[in-house]
Scaffold this active site. Structure first.
Site, short mmCIF file in Angstrom:
data_model
loop_
_atom_site.label_atom_id
_atom_site.label_comp_id
_atom_site.label_asym_id
_atom_site.label_seq_id
_atom_site.Cartn_x
_atom_site.Cartn_y
_atom_site.Cartn_z
N HIS A 68 0.83 -1.21 0.00
CA HIS A 68 0.00 0.00 0.00
C HIS A 68 0.87 1.26 0.00
CE1 HIS A 68 -3.27 2.74 0.84
NE2 HIS A 68 -2.63 3.17 1.91
N GLN A 70 3.92 1.66 -1.14
CA GLN A 70 4.55 1.82 -2.45
C GLN A 70 3.54 2.34 -3.48
OE1 GLN A 70 7.84 1.53 -3.21
NE2 GLN A 70 8.17 1.18 -1.05
N HIS A 72 0.90 4.07 -2.81
CA HIS A 72 0.57 5.44 -2.40
C HIS A 72 1.60 6.43 -2.96
CE1 HIS A 72 -2.27 7.54 0.12
NE2 HIS A 72 -1.30 8.23 0.68
#
Length: 97
Positions: A68, A70, A72
């Protein structure tokens, strides 16, 4: 968490840049793009540290939170790039008035 926090802040600043440009406030738009860039540098530094650890044999467990974070940061980078283009477009439109 540094990736998520700084990525989220970068995306928010980029969105604020678009809003400011839409209102014709290009000084604020440019400042918000700079602010987004500063947040992205912080996120990049966090990511580089993680990659350095990995290269040195300190392997991180790949969790949903890691994936998540990465995702984001990559979305924040893309959004920042597009925000810069949109701000430039608003500037061009303003110059044609």
């Amino acid at each position: 968490m540094g990736l998520i926090i700084n990525g989220g802040n970068a995306k928010s600043s980029a969105f604020e840049a678009i809003t400011a440009a839409k209102d014709g406030d290009f000084a604020t738009a440019d400042a918000k793009l700079k602010e987004a860039d500063d947040f992205l540098v912080k996120a990049h530094n966090t990511q580089t540290s993680m990659l350095t650890d990995e290269a040195n044999g300190k392997h991180a467990k790949v969790t949903l939170l890691m994936v998540h974070s990465q995702d984001h940061i990559m979305n924040a980078i893309t959004f920042r790039d597009l925000a810069g283009e949109i701000v430039d477009l608003y500037k061009r439109l303003d110059n044609k008035k």
